[in-house]
Design a protein around this motif. Structure first.
Motif, PDB file in Angstrom:
ATOM      1  N   GLU A 192      12.877  12.949  68.480  1.00  0.00           N
ATOM      2  CA  GLU A 192      13.568  13.152  69.766  1.00  0.00           C
ATOM      3  C   GLU A 192      13.237  12.376  70.900  1.00  0.00           C
ATOM      4  O   GLU A 192      13.855  12.330  71.874  1.00  0.00           O
ATOM      5  CB  GLU A 192      13.724  14.617  69.974  1.00  0.00           C
ATOM      6  CG  GLU A 192      14.418  15.464  68.876  1.00  0.00           C
ATOM      7  CD  GLU A 192      16.123  15.133  69.089  1.00  0.00           C
ATOM      8  OE1 GLU A 192      16.622  15.701  70.154  1.00  0.00           O
ATOM      9  OE2 GLU A 192      16.650  14.839  68.321  1.00  0.00           O
ATOM     10  N   GLY A 218      12.139   9.612  71.088  1.00  0.00           N
ATOM     11  CA  GLY A 218      12.696   8.333  70.749  1.00  0.00           C
ATOM     12  C   GLY A 218      12.252   7.359  69.682  1.00  0.00           C
ATOM     13  O   GLY A 218      12.954   6.258  69.724  1.00  0.00           O
ATOM     14  N   ALA A 252      26.746  14.742  77.027  1.00  0.00           N
ATOM     15  CA  ALA A 252      27.319  15.873  78.167  1.00  0.00           C
ATOM     16  C   ALA A 252      28.716  15.494  78.302  1.00  0.00           C
ATOM     17  O   ALA A 252      29.693  16.283  78.694  1.00  0.00           O
ATOM     18  CB  ALA A 252      26.832  15.612  79.251  1.00  0.00           C
ATOM     19  N   GLN A 253      29.260  14.134  77.726  1.00  0.00           N
ATOM     20  CA  GLN A 253      30.558  13.798  77.937  1.00  0.00           C
ATOM     21  C   GLN A 253      31.350  14.231  76.738  1.00  0.00           C
ATOM     22  O   GLN A 253      30.870  14.276  75.483  1.00  0.00           O
ATOM     23  CB  GLN A 253      30.777  12.308  78.022  1.00  0.00           C
ATOM     24  CG  GLN A 253      30.055  11.689  79.081  1.00  0.00           C
ATOM     25  CD  GLN A 253      28.457  11.759  79.234  1.00  0.00           C
ATOM     26  OE1 GLN A 253      28.011  11.916  78.336  1.00  0.00           O
ATOM     27  NE2 GLN A 253      27.864  11.424  80.501  1.00  0.00           N
ATOM     28  N   GLU A 276      24.371  22.012  74.354  1.00  0.00           N
ATOM     29  CA  GLU A 276      23.015  21.970  74.628  1.00  0.00           C
ATOM     30  C   GLU A 276      22.668  20.612  75.660  1.00  0.00           C
ATOM     31  O   GLU A 276      21.643  20.701  75.797  1.00  0.00           O
ATOM     32  CB  GLU A 276      22.077  21.876  73.356  1.00  0.00           C
ATOM     33  CG  GLU A 276      22.217  23.324  72.702  1.00  0.00           C
ATOM     34  CD  GLU A 276      21.347  23.402  71.578  1.00  0.00           C
ATOM     35  OE1 GLU A 276      20.142  23.020  71.580  1.00  0.00           O
ATOM     36  OE2 GLU A 276      21.703  23.831  70.329  1.00  0.00           O
ATOM     37  N   ALA A 277      23.576  19.837  75.861  1.00  0.00           N
ATOM     38  CA  ALA A 277      23.187  18.965  76.957  1.00  0.00           C
ATOM     39  C   ALA A 277      23.586  19.399  78.309  1.00  0.00           C
ATOM     40  O   ALA A 277      23.341  18.924  79.529  1.00  0.00           O
ATOM     41  CB  ALA A 277      24.400  17.604  76.985  1.00  0.00           C
ATOM     42  N   PHE A 278      23.996  20.991  78.356  1.00  0.00           N
ATOM     43  CA  PHE A 278      23.943  21.556  79.733  1.00  0.00           C
ATOM     44  C   PHE A 278      22.893  22.661  80.036  1.00  0.00           C
ATOM     45  O   PHE A 278      22.634  22.870  81.010  1.00  0.00           O
ATOM     46  CB  PHE A 278      25.399  22.133  79.600  1.00  0.00           C
ATOM     47  CG  PHE A 278      26.276  21.062  79.717  1.00  0.00           C
ATOM     48  CD1 PHE A 278      26.906  20.273  80.841  1.00  0.00           C
ATOM     49  CD2 PHE A 278      26.931  20.767  78.448  1.00  0.00           C
ATOM     50  CE1 PHE A 278      27.725  19.392  80.864  1.00  0.00           C
ATOM     51  CE2 PHE A 278      28.008  19.609  78.417  1.00  0.00           C
ATOM     52  CZ  PHE A 278      28.254  19.095  79.645  1.00  0.00           C
ATOM     53  N   LEU A 335      16.326   1.796  72.304  1.00  0.00           N
ATOM     54  CA  LEU A 335      17.625   2.590  71.806  1.00  0.00           C
ATOM     55  C   LEU A 335      18.636   2.717  73.461  1.00  0.00           C
ATOM     56  O   LEU A 335      19.735   2.441  73.310  1.00  0.00           O
ATOM     57  CB  LEU A 335      17.126   3.911  71.437  1.00  0.00           C
ATOM     58  CG  LEU A 335      18.250   4.975  71.304  1.00  0.00           C
ATOM     59  CD1 LEU A 335      18.350   4.317  69.606  1.00  0.00           C
ATOM     60  CD2 LEU A 335      17.994   6.382  70.910  1.00  0.00           C
ATOM     61  N   GLN A 336      17.913   2.798  74.477  1.00  0.00           N
ATOM     62  CA  GLN A 336      18.588   2.998  75.801  1.00  0.00           C
ATOM     63  C   GLN A 336      19.281   1.817  76.125  1.00  0.00           C
ATOM     64  O   GLN A 336      20.578   1.701  76.424  1.00  0.00           O
ATOM     65  CB  GLN A 336      17.641   3.423  76.771  1.00  0.00           C
ATOM     66  CG  GLN A 336      18.337   3.531  78.103  1.00  0.00           C
ATOM     67  CD  GLN A 336      19.430   4.850  78.192  1.00  0.00           C
ATOM     68  OE1 GLN A 336      19.401   5.623  77.361  1.00  0.00           O
ATOM     69  NE2 GLN A 336      20.393   4.658  79.179  1.00  0.00           N
ATOM     70  N   GLU A 359      23.369   1.105  76.437  1.00  0.00           N
ATOM     71  CA  GLU A 359      23.997   0.261  77.504  1.00  0.00           C
ATOM     72  C   GLU A 359      24.434  -0.845  77.412  1.00  0.00           C
ATOM     73  O   GLU A 359      25.530  -1.548  78.022  1.00  0.00           O
ATOM     74  CB  GLU A 359      22.847   0.150  78.723  1.00  0.00           C
ATOM     75  CG  GLU A 359      22.150   1.445  78.878  1.00  0.00           C
ATOM     76  CD  GLU A 359      21.609   1.862  80.259  1.00  0.00           C
ATOM     77  OE1 GLU A 359      21.392   0.790  81.144  1.00  0.00           O
ATOM     78  OE2 GLU A 359      21.521   2.745  80.577  1.00  0.00           O
ATOM     79  N   VAL A 371      30.720   8.051  75.754  1.00  0.00           N
ATOM     80  CA  VAL A 371      29.689   7.605  76.655  1.00  0.00           C
ATOM     81  C   VAL A 371      29.859   5.944  77.059  1.00  0.00           C
ATOM     82  O   VAL A 371      30.174   5.696  78.033  1.00  0.00           O
ATOM     83  CB  VAL A 371      28.291   7.945  76.234  1.00  0.00           C
ATOM     84  CG1 VAL A 371      27.312   7.339  77.193  1.00  0.00           C
ATOM     85  CG2 VAL A 371      28.244   9.342  76.091  1.00  0.00           C
ATOM     86  N   ARG A 393      35.538   6.429  76.773  1.00  0.00           N
ATOM     87  CA  ARG A 393      34.953   7.248  77.683  1.00  0.00           C
ATOM     88  C   ARG A 393      36.163   7.786  78.835  1.00  0.00           C
ATOM     89  O   ARG A 393      37.000   6.968  78.930  1.00  0.00           O
ATOM     90  CB  ARG A 393      33.834   6.575  78.664  1.00  0.00           C
ATOM     91  CG  ARG A 393      33.425   7.551  79.649  1.00  0.00           C
ATOM     92  CD  ARG A 393      32.249   6.736  80.379  1.00  0.00           C
ATOM     93  NE  ARG A 393      31.338   7.746  81.502  1.00  0.00           N
ATOM     94  CZ  ARG A 393      30.279   7.885  81.403  1.00  0.00           C
ATOM     95  NH1 ARG A 393      29.314   7.312  80.680  1.00  0.00           N
ATOM     96  NH2 ARG A 393      29.854   8.797  82.466  1.00  0.00           N
ATOM     97  N   GLU A 451      35.763  16.352  84.190  1.00  0.00           N
ATOM     98  CA  GLU A 451      34.512  17.244  84.409  1.00  0.00           C
ATOM     99  C   GLU A 451      34.653  18.208  83.162  1.00  0.00           C
ATOM    100  O   GLU A 451      35.753  18.788  82.728  1.00  0.00           O
ATOM    101  CB  GLU A 451      34.841  18.079  85.409  1.00  0.00           C
ATOM    102  CG  GLU A 451      34.346  17.498  86.938  1.00  0.00           C
ATOM    103  CD  GLU A 451      33.377  18.172  87.672  1.00  0.00           C
ATOM    104  OE1 GLU A 451      33.030  19.471  87.370  1.00  0.00           O
ATOM    105  OE2 GLU A 451      32.440  17.609  88.135  1.00  0.00           O
ATOM    106  N   VAL A 466      28.233  27.652  80.848  1.00  0.00           N
ATOM    107  CA  VAL A 466      26.742  27.424  81.018  1.00  0.00           C
ATOM    108  C   VAL A 466      26.297  28.827  81.058  1.00  0.00           C
ATOM    109  O   VAL A 466      26.527  29.716  81.905  1.00  0.00           O
ATOM    110  CB  VAL A 466      26.302  26.350  82.109  1.00  0.00           C
ATOM    111  CG1 VAL A 466      24.746  26.303  81.849  1.00  0.00           C
ATOM    112  CG2 VAL A 466      27.138  25.307  81.942  1.00  0.00           C
ATOM    113  N   LYS A 518      23.350  30.905  81.967  1.00  0.00           N
ATOM    114  CA  LYS A 518      22.059  31.093  82.863  1.00  0.00           C
ATOM    115  C   LYS A 518      21.235  32.132  82.795  1.00  0.00           C
ATOM    116  O   LYS A 518      21.728  33.282  82.500  1.00  0.00           O
ATOM    117  CB  LYS A 518      22.681  30.867  84.241  1.00  0.00           C
ATOM    118  CG  LYS A 518      23.686  29.573  84.610  1.00  0.00           C
ATOM    119  CD  LYS A 518      22.794  29.166  86.017  1.00  0.00           C
ATOM    120  CE  LYS A 518      23.597  27.719  86.394  1.00  0.00           C
ATOM    121  NZ  LYS A 518      24.109  27.760  87.682  1.00  0.00           N
TER     122      LYS A 518
END
Lengths: 134, 548
Positions: B237, B239, B329-330, B361-363, B444-445, B449, B458, B462, B466, B471, B473
């Motif tokens: 995770e 990387g 997250a997208q 879980e990206a949030f 990887l990044q 890109e 992403v 894409r 929103e 979420v 909290k």
């Protein structure tokens, strides 16, 4: 600022979490993009981050938190900057930060919050535009 | 060149190169292994029985059990922990009620670092990334109404693993459950903390000593407990590639075994209780190859280095978690599909237990609804897909066998590099692993890109919207309530008893097995932070070299 001086960025990890992947990838990417970058490492207190930012005279402070504790730590950084009368630093953030918190952070003076899936170019452009505009 | 190879060459020049629609370029696995158009029998070298064998037989490539899921399904173990002991107790009961068969506890950051909730350093972090446990009372509340004689509990805790294990053992005792019947796992894999997850407390040497203390204690008193879960998950995770995950994890595993043997433990007394923990990410076949290679390398290395008598000492038993870093997250609903593919790879790879991530879980921490879908994902694979009908159904695929061999080869290349720098501890101090992982993360990044690696929603297809997501909290009152509870716990105890047990701990730190002293301190109502601080006084704290 003068167009010849390089933009100086502090990438910092406040709080206790060790998720440093994003912070390190960003630090390295910003160096590649021509910025001067200082990376603090993990487990920094807001106090220490603000002091480093002042000592190193950075233009930008980038805060990364992935433990869910962003509201507390970001608020602390903003409070301390105010306390020391620092107004010229651009503060940006990143991490696992819900939309509703992003809006709250922006109200506190955080210029932008970048979540997962952000293109690094977007961050580079944002910094360049905002710092040059100052 | 044999007939297969000749035929292949001919086919390649006549059919592939002259194909009216040329190939779209070169193809690589996510670890960067170059892949051919098709694989044929001559790509798989060596003898069947030496390399694969039957399930439940050396080298266990096809599975550690002869019948695998035909006898018993994997354990459905969803990682959870949120807020304080009360909130987590409620979530654990919810998961048990809906078919979960083992508990898996996530702790908050102060707990992971051995910091009590009432310490100023804990501010803002309490209960955010998991449950806050500072005292025996917290552990008791979290496990209230759960039968510890029946369920197995996995605790993701490393730096202070011995202390949290102590809390659990004492709660068992209070509830009338003897340590001998307690089942579960403490992660307790400190080496990967220095490499990747970064929840270390003490310097490597004393940390390693404490880990071996738990091996020794467990082999005597908790024979059904896994005192370690040697983890590749966090390395990945952070990387790392699948190859790096595998190589570094197995190197760490062998380091623990060496240390324990150096202490004088009999390999057969502890090796059967070693467990592993791997990531399952999106390169479906590479992940399956990784799990199969892991079993084979471990069995071979254990046999040749330590020559155990029990067959069980050769088993690589593992838990799998789907990749959090692969989630976006997208369009977060897409994460349900990613998780399904990853979970299926784990099952086809022969996992013993599984955690499936929630799509949100990206949030933040998963909501109840998202946690339910994650649970159902496993149940659908287990009960509807029929992939459990036989053992290692993909074994014998020319490509999969070739890739399994290839991963093994790459792992040995890393083993050589690690050996030549003086072993894992030296590598950590030099920042070798950290640098390898950081380099992979960066690459990887870049690939994402530059569009070389597709990420739907992403960098491909894409849509800017929103996400409609609820979420979870952690309410503000949780922190206040937890601080108050810890303060009250500290008021109601005999301080002279606390002090004397902490003193004994300091005195024995470098001399004896610390488990009995930790348990004694817990019974005298010392808190997690107090026990950890007492040892910090003796051992100091680790400050990592910064490697970007």
């Amino acid at each position: 600022m003068s167009p010849t001086k390089r933009i100086k960025v502090l990438i910092a990890k406040p709080g206790l979490d060790g998720h440093d992947r994003g912070a390190k990838v960003l630090a390295r990417s910003l160096m590649e993009a021509g910025f001067d970058v200082i990376y603090t490492g993990i487990r920094q207190t807001p106090e220490k981050i603000v002091k480093t930012a002042i000592q190193e005279d950075v233009d930008v402070i980038g805060l990364s938190v992935l433990s869910g504790a962003h509201m507390y730590h970001f608020k602390e950084v903003m409070r301390l900057l105010k306390k020391y009368g620092i107004k010229d630093k651009l503060v940006i953030g990143g991490g696992i930060i819900p939309e509703s918190d992003k809006k709250k952070l922006e109200k506190l003076g955080v210029a932008a919050v970048f979540g997962p899936g952000t293109d690094i170019k977007e961050i580079v452009d944002f910094i360049k535009n905002r710092v040059r505009a100052n | 060149m044999n007939d297969f190879e000749k035929e292949y060459e001919k086919w390649y020049s006549e059919k592939v190169l002259k194909n009216p629609i040329p190939e779209r370029g070169d193809f690589y696995t996510s670890s960067g292994i170059k892949v051919k158009t098709v694989y044929i029998p001559s790509d798989v070298k060596g003898s069947y029985f030496e390399k694969l064998g039957l399930p439940g037989a050396f080298p266990f490539t096809r599975g550690i059990h002869p019948t695998m899921y035909r006898s018993r399904l994997w354990t459905i173990r969803e990682f959870s922990g949120l807020g304080d002991a009360f909130m987590t107790n409620r979530r654990l009961k919810y998961l048990i009620e809906h078919g979960e068969t083992g508990l898996s506890i996530a702790f908050d950051y102060p707990t992971l670092l051995g910091i009590d909730s009432d310490d100023p350093l804990a501010r803002g972090e309490i209960g955010k990334a998991g449950v806050a446990i500072s005292t025996l009372e917290d552990m008791r509340t979290m496990l209230d109404g759960i039968n510890l004689a029946e369920i197995s509990t996995s605790m993701t805790i490393n730096g202070p693993a011995a202390m949290l294990w102590g809390f659990y053992i004492v709660v068992g005792e209070i509830n009338g459950v003897s340590p001998a019947v307690l089942r579960g796992t403490i992660q307790n894999d400190i080496l990967k903390e220095y490499m990747a997850q970064k929840s270390f407390i003490f310097p490597p040497e004393p940390s390693l000593k404490l880990v071996i203390d738990t091996f020794e204690f467990g082999s005597k008193y908790l024979p059904q407990w896994n005192p370690i879960s040697i983890s590749g998950y966090h390395i990945r995770e952070a990387g790392a590639t699948a190859v790096q995950e595998l190589a570094f994890t197995l190197a760490n595993g062998l380091t623990y075994v060496e240390e324990a043997v150096k202490r004088g433990l009999d390999v057969d007394d502890f090796a059967p209780r070693l467990s592993f923990f791997f990531d399952s990410s999106m390169d479906f076949l590479e992940e399956i190859a990784k799990f199969r290679a892991a079993r084979r390398i471990w069995a071979k290395e254990m046999k040749s280095r330590f020559n155990p008598k029990k067959e069980r000492s050769l088993w690589l038993r593992f838990h799998t978690q789907t990749s959090g870093a692969s989630l976006t997250a997208q369009q977060p609903e897409n994460n349900i599909i990613r998780t399904t593919i990853e979970a299926l790879a784990a099952v086809l790879g022969g996992t013993q237990s599984l955690h499936t991530n929630s799509y949100d879980e990206a949030f933040g921490l998963p909501t109840e609804k998202a946690a339910m879908i994650a649970l159902r994902t496993q149940e659908i694979i287990a009960y509807e897909s029929n992939v459990t009908n036989n053992v290692d159904p993909l074994g014998g695929s020319y490509y999969l066998e070739w890739l399994t061999d290839k991963m093994e080869e790459e792992v040995y290349r890393y083993f050589d590099r690690i050996d030549s720098m003086g072993g894992v501890l030296e590598g950590i101090k030099k920042g070798f692993f950290q640098k390898e992982i950081a380099d992979s993360a960066y690459r990887l990044q870049k690939e994402i890109e530059e569009g070389k690696r597709a990420l739907i929603g992403v960098n491909l297809y894409r849509i800017d919207e929103e996400p409609d997501i609820k979420v979870l909290k952690i309410p503000e009152y949780v922190e206040t309530r937890q601080i108050k509870r810890v303060k009250e716990y500290k008021k109601n105890r005999d301080m002279s008893m606390v002090e004397s047990s902490l003193n004994r701990l300091r005195q024995k730190a470098n001399e004896e097995n610390l488990m009995p002293y930790i348990i004694e301190a817990i019974k005298n109502r010392a808190t997690l932070g107090e026990i950890v601080n007492a040892l910090k006084e003796v051992w100091g704290e680790y400050v990592e070299p910064i490697v970007i």
